[in-house]
Scaffold this motif. Structure first.
Motif, short mmCIF file in Angstrom:
data_model
loop_
_atom_site.label_atom_id
_atom_site.label_comp_id
_atom_site.label_asym_id
_atom_site.label_seq_id
_atom_site.Cartn_x
_atom_site.Cartn_y
_atom_site.Cartn_z
N GLU A 192 0.84 -1.20 0.00
CA GLU A 192 0.00 0.00 0.00
C GLU A 192 0.87 1.25 0.00
N TYR A 193 2.02 1.18 0.68
CA TYR A 193 2.98 2.27 0.71
C TYR A 193 4.34 1.69 1.11
N LYS A 194 5.39 2.45 0.96
CA LYS A 194 6.74 2.00 1.27
C LYS A 194 6.85 1.66 2.75
N THR A 195 7.47 0.55 3.04
CA THR A 195 7.61 0.07 4.42
C THR A 195 8.32 1.08 5.32
N ASP A 196 7.76 1.22 6.53
CA ASP A 196 8.30 2.05 7.61
C ASP A 196 8.37 3.53 7.27
N THR A 197 7.38 4.00 6.50
CA THR A 197 7.29 5.43 6.23
C THR A 197 6.15 6.09 7.01
N HIS A 198 5.11 5.33 7.34
CA HIS A 198 4.07 5.86 8.22
C HIS A 198 3.17 4.74 8.73
N PHE A 199 2.30 5.11 9.67
CA PHE A 199 1.40 4.16 10.32
C PHE A 199 0.16 3.89 9.47
N SER A 200 -0.23 2.62 9.40
CA SER A 200 -1.51 2.25 8.81
C SER A 200 -1.96 0.94 9.44
N TYR A 201 -3.00 1.02 10.23
CA TYR A 201 -3.51 -0.14 10.97
C TYR A 201 -3.93 -1.22 9.97
N CYS A 202 -3.39 -2.44 10.16
CA CYS A 202 -3.59 -3.48 9.15
C CYS A 202 -3.62 -4.86 9.81
N ASN A 203 -4.76 -5.55 9.66
CA ASN A 203 -4.92 -6.87 10.25
C ASN A 203 -3.96 -7.89 9.67
N THR A 204 -3.56 -7.71 8.42
CA THR A 204 -2.63 -8.65 7.78
C THR A 204 -1.34 -8.78 8.57
N ASN A 205 -0.91 -7.68 9.19
CA ASN A 205 0.33 -7.70 9.98
C ASN A 205 0.30 -8.78 11.05
N PHE A 206 -0.82 -8.91 11.73
CA PHE A 206 -0.89 -9.83 12.85
C PHE A 206 -1.24 -11.26 12.42
N VAL A 207 -1.79 -11.40 11.23
CA VAL A 207 -1.90 -12.73 10.63
C VAL A 207 -0.49 -13.27 10.38
N LEU A 208 0.37 -12.44 9.84
CA LEU A 208 1.76 -12.85 9.56
C LEU A 208 2.52 -13.14 10.85
N LEU A 209 2.26 -12.37 11.90
CA LEU A 209 2.91 -12.64 13.19
C LEU A 209 2.47 -13.99 13.75
N ALA A 210 1.19 -14.32 13.57
CA ALA A 210 0.71 -15.64 14.01
C ALA A 210 1.44 -16.76 13.26
N LEU A 211 1.68 -16.55 11.98
CA LEU A 211 2.40 -17.54 11.18
C LEU A 211 3.87 -17.64 11.60
N VAL A 212 4.46 -16.53 12.02
CA VAL A 212 5.82 -16.56 12.56
C VAL A 212 5.86 -17.40 13.84
N ILE A 213 4.87 -17.20 14.70
CA ILE A 213 4.78 -17.99 15.93
C ILE A 213 4.72 -19.48 15.60
N GLU A 214 3.92 -19.84 14.60
CA GLU A 214 3.81 -21.24 14.19
C GLU A 214 5.14 -21.75 13.63
N LYS A 215 5.80 -20.93 12.83
CA LYS A 215 7.06 -21.34 12.20
C LYS A 215 8.14 -21.59 13.25
N VAL A 216 8.22 -20.72 14.23
CA VAL A 216 9.29 -20.79 15.23
C VAL A 216 9.03 -21.89 16.26
N THR A 217 7.79 -22.05 16.68
CA THR A 217 7.49 -23.04 17.72
C THR A 217 7.22 -24.43 17.16
N GLY A 218 6.87 -24.52 15.87
CA GLY A 218 6.49 -25.80 15.31
C GLY A 218 5.11 -26.24 15.74
N LEU A 219 4.33 -25.31 16.29
CA LEU A 219 2.99 -25.61 16.78
C LEU A 219 1.95 -24.78 16.05
N LYS A 220 0.72 -25.26 16.01
CA LYS A 220 -0.38 -24.42 15.55
C LYS A 220 -0.49 -23.23 16.50
N TYR A 221 -0.92 -22.11 15.97
CA TYR A 221 -1.08 -20.90 16.77
C TYR A 221 -1.88 -21.16 18.03
#
Length: 400
Positions: A202-231
């Motif tokens: 939507e815009y260049k990364t780290d230039t301003h704030f924009s509330y976005c649910n996709t961000n926390f979907v990706l964080l949930a997937l990082v949790i799964e990747k690192v722990t080897g567990l379902k969220y």
């Protein structure tokens, strides 16, 4: 058949290698579990000793809060799970309306309600515990975790503070060419779409704030990747079970629909499930005010995070526009010229609205959840003046 000693040693070597690999894989998934099956980076209940409130103090606050509640919500706020506590002691709580109107089941202290975007605070907390344990780094790029991830500058940090520039999944999944709405979507589907459908930033990364649910979907997937567990299992292991949050759970694509407490429009028309209802990380945690009180106490205890990381959590990162509103690492902030700060998070999904206000200096917390749509949940900030010097007008909010 008789094997030669060479062949025998060769077979033993192969079997041993398989066993070693299997054990290493299990160790990677377990990630330093203790004998009691609690991971080393799990939340710990608060061990802080907080002063006991006097009976007169509790009574005075109860009268003020009850006055607010009656005048503010008496006539048109029929569904609420509402709790206020200080020093870990519940001052006021109220549970009104239906958990399930069709079956005449009332809301109770044990009724888990959808906490909507307040889920982001819990997702962020799991990520922060992994960072503190040096399992991941705040500045790790997403390309580290997902080969072929198309946004090279997006980091864990820019997801937590909503400065990634990534588009909201509710926008690009609304395109029939991208997704068939007759199919339930998962977090992995969102990642796959991002990586295969040429979804631009939507815009260049780290230039301003924009509330976005996709961000926390990706964080949930990082949790799964690192722990080897379902969220859902990782959250249970890191937060829910260590804090004895018995009425809290994650709803995902494998959860029976009947486990979810229904939500309603303002006229009590029940919301049906839709194709986005299995997505988690940004939402889809069900909890109670009492469980969230346990969570809040643990988050504000001295053993939550290292001092350096804790300071980063409660720091604002977006000053491109003037105003008092900002965002830390998974928490909303209001900050005034006086230096006073309010930390909170609101949420909305279908008929569910939520508000979590954590008054860190005053050791107080204000929590409201509703499964019948209303904007009034978000006006709880006015109650913060009962505990500290916050620039809200409490008296105006209780006038007829």
């Amino acid at each position: 058949m008789i094997f030669s000693s060479y062949k025998t040693r060769f077979i033993i070597s192969i079997v041993a290698s398989i066993l070693i690999y299997s054990c290493q894989k299990k160790d990677k998934i377990a990630l330093l579990t203790h004998e009691n099956n609690t991971v080393s980076y799990a939340m710990k209940p608060s061990a802080d000793t907080l002063p006991k409130l006097s009976d007169s103090y509790i009574k005075a606050k109860q009268n003020q809060i009850d006055n607010f509640f009656i005048h503010h919500w008496k006539n048109d706020f029929e569904n609420v799970s509402f709790l206020i506590a200080k020093n870990g002691q519940i001052i006021y709580e109220k549970y009104e309306g239906f958990a399930d109107k069709e079956h005449n089941i009332l809301n109770s202290p044990e009724t888990p309600l959808h906490i909507a975007s307040v889920s982001k605070v819990l997702t962020a907390t799991a990520i922060l515990k992994l960072i503190d344990a040096k399992k991941i780094s705040l500045n790790d790029k997403l390309t580290t975790y997902f080969e072929g991830f198309p946004y090279p500058d997006v980091t864990i940090k820019t997801l937590l503070n909503h400065r990634s520039g990534i588009r909201k999944y509710s926008y690009f999944t609304d395109d029939k060419k991208i997704w068939d709405k007759s199919k339930t979507m998962t977090d992995k589907d969102i990642l796959n779409i991002i990586m295969t459908k040429n979804i631009s930033l939507e815009y260049k990364t780290d230039t301003h704030f924009s509330y976005c649910n996709t961000n926390f979907v990706l964080l949930a997937l990082v949790i799964e990747k690192v722990t080897g567990l379902k969220y859902r299992d990782a959250m249970k292991q890191i937060i829910f079970e260590p804090l004895d949050m018995k009425d809290t759970f994650v709803f995902d694509e494998e959860t029976p629909k009947e486990k979810a407490t229904p939500s309603y429009k303002g006229n009590y028309v029940k919301y049906a499930f839709d194709f986005l209802d299995a997505i988690y990380g940004d939402k889809n945690i069900y909890s109670t005010p009492r469980d969230l009180l346990k969570f809040d106490l643990a988050r504000n205890s001295t053993n939550f995070l290292s001092k350096n990381l804790l300071e980063k959590v409660f720091t604002g990162y977006s000053y491109e526009s003037k105003g008092i509103k900002n965002y830390g690492l998974g928490i909303r902030i209001r900050e005034w010229e006086t230096g006073q700060k309010l930390f909170y998070h609101n949420g909305w999904w279908h008929g569910n609205t939520s508000s979590y206000i954590t008054l860190r200096k005053e050791n107080a917390v204000i929590i409201a959840l509703s499964n019948k749509f209303t904007h009034k949940t978000y006006q709880l900030k006015n109650l913060s003046v009962l505990f500290g010097d916050y620039p809200f007008k409490f008296n105006d909010s209780i006038k007829e």
